[in-house]
Design a protein around this motif. Structure first.
Motif, mmCIF file in Angstrom:
data_model
loop_
_atom_site.group_PDB
_atom_site.id
_atom_site.type_symbol
_atom_site.label_atom_id
_atom_site.label_comp_id
_atom_site.label_asym_id
_atom_site.label_seq_id
_atom_site.Cartn_x
_atom_site.Cartn_y
_atom_site.Cartn_z
ATOM 1 N N ASN A 240 -37.447 88.975 49.048
ATOM 2 C CA ASN A 240 -37.896 90.680 48.865
ATOM 3 C C ASN A 240 -36.619 91.452 48.675
ATOM 4 N N ASP A 251 -36.532 96.817 53.092
ATOM 5 C CA ASP A 251 -37.569 97.502 53.858
ATOM 6 C C ASP A 251 -37.356 96.928 55.263
ATOM 7 N N THR A 254 -38.328 93.230 55.832
ATOM 8 C CA THR A 254 -37.308 92.236 55.413
ATOM 9 C C THR A 254 -36.115 92.302 56.000
#
Length: 298
Positions: A240, A251, A254
C-alpha cells in the motif's frame, strides 16, 4: 539526517542508521552501485543481508524496510540492478541478460572483499553467512541464490553456485508464483535454505499474478527446509505504498502493518542468526488481527 564524504564514498548518517554507496566490479565489463546501510551502534559482528529490489525499482525506494532492518542490527547491501529505472545502462539489458546480471550482483555481494574492507574502515565487522532477501523479481533472485532453479539460466553461473554455500536463509517479499518455462513448483522445491515468504490479500498483478495466493507457490513447494509465511490483510504488492513504489504518506492501517512486517522479518532473521528457528506452533502463534502466520517445519 546529515551527509558527508568518507574515504571516497558518499555517506548519509542518522541517529540509528548510516548509509553509504560503493561501486563494485560485478564482471570485468560491468560495475554495480551498491547502497550499504548499517546500524550506527555496532552489532559486533553484524550479519549481512543482500537485498534485491523489484523490477525497474531501486534500493532507495525500500528505505522503510532497509532502515528498520539496519537499525535492528543488520548490514543491508542493496545493489542497483541493470533493469532499474535509475540505472543509466538499463537499455543494454533485457530478458535473460537482466536475470543473469542480477544473479551476478547477488553472488558478488555474498563475498566481496572490497565491501568488507569498506565496512571495516567504518568499524563494522561481518559474521559468516548471508541472508538473501528481495521483493517481487528480487524475491525470486533471492530464492535462486538459495537453490531455486531458473529454467532460462540452468545451470546457473558458477559464482552463484559458490555463493549458495554462504546463504543461511531467505526473506522473499511477494515473490512470483509459478511461471511455465521460467520457474515451476519443482524448481521452487530445490530451495535448500530456511525461507520466509510474505504477501498480502490484495497482492495482485493482473495478467501476472491474478490471485494473491500465487505468491505462496514457493512456500507451498518447500521440501526439507523449514518454510514460513506471513499474509497481511488488505496489503498489496507494494504494501500500500510503503515500498517499491513508495508514497510520501501512509494510512494508519498500513503504518501498523509495516511495523508488524519489520518486527516479524527481524524476528525471523534473528532466528537464522542464532540458528534457533521456531517450530510450527511458535510461528503460527505470531498471527494477529492483521496478519496470518503459517509454517511448514519438517
Amino acid at each position: 539526517v546529515t551527509s558527508l564524504v568518507l574515504a571516497g564514498f558518499t555517506v548519509a548518517a542518522s541517529a540509528d542508521v548510516t548509509t553509504f554507496h560503493i561501486e563494485l566490479a560485478a564482471t570485468p565489463a560491468r560495475t554495480v552501485n551498491v547502497q550499504v546501510s548499517y546500524p550506527s551502534e555496532s552489532c559486533a559482528p553484524c550479519q549481512l543481508v543482500v537485498f534485491s529490489h523489484g523490477a525497474f525499482s531501486a534500493p532507495e525506494r525500500y528505505e522503510r524496510l532497509i532502515n528498520s532492518w539496519a537499525a535492528g542490527g543488520y548490514v543491508i547491501a542493496a545493489p542497483l540492478h541493470v533493469d532499474s529505472e535509475l540505472n543509466p545502462n538499463r537499455d543494454q539489458y533485457d530478458g535473460s541478460a537482466t536475470m543473469l546480471a542480477r544473479l551476478e550482483d547477488y553472488a558478488l555481494l555474498t563475498d566481496s572483499q572490497k565491501l568488507r574492507s569498506a565496512l571495516v574502515e567504518r568499524g563494522v565487522a561481518l559474521r559468516e553467512g548471508v541472508i538473501a532477501a528481495g521483493h517481487s523479481y528480487g524475491g525470486l533472485i533471492a530464492q535462486a541464490a538459495a537453490g531455486a532453479r531458473l529454467q532460462q539460466l540452468d545451470p546457473p553461473p558458477a559464482q552463484l553456485l559458490a555463493a549458495r554455500a554462504r546463504i543461511v536463509g531467505v526473506v522473499a517479499l511477494s515473490p512470483p508464483g509459478t511461471m511455465a518455462g521460467y520457474v515451476e513448483a519443482q524448481d521452487y522445491a530445490l530451495i535448500e535454505k530456511p525461507m520466509l515468504v510474505v504477501t498480502g490479500t490484495t497482492d495482485i498483478l493482473p495478467g501476472f499474478v491474478d490471485d494473491w495466493r500465487g505468491h505462496l507457490a514457493s512456500y507451498e513447494a518447500a521440501g526439507l527446509e523449514p518454510a514460513y509465511a506471513l499474509i497481511f490483510k488488505q496489503q498489496d504488492h507494494y504494501f500500500n505504498g510503503a515500498f517499491g513504489r513508495p508514497k510520501d504518506a501512509l494510512d494508519p492501517a498500513t503504518i501498523g502493518a509495516l511495523a508488524s512486517l519489520n518486527t516479524l522479518t527481524l524476528q525471523f532473521m534473528r532466528a537464522l542468526t542464532d540458528i534457533d528457528l521456531p517450530d510450527t506452533d511458535a510461528w503460527i502463534s505470531l498471527s494477529g488481527p492483521g496478519v496470518e502466520a503459517r509454517a511448514k517445519v519438517p
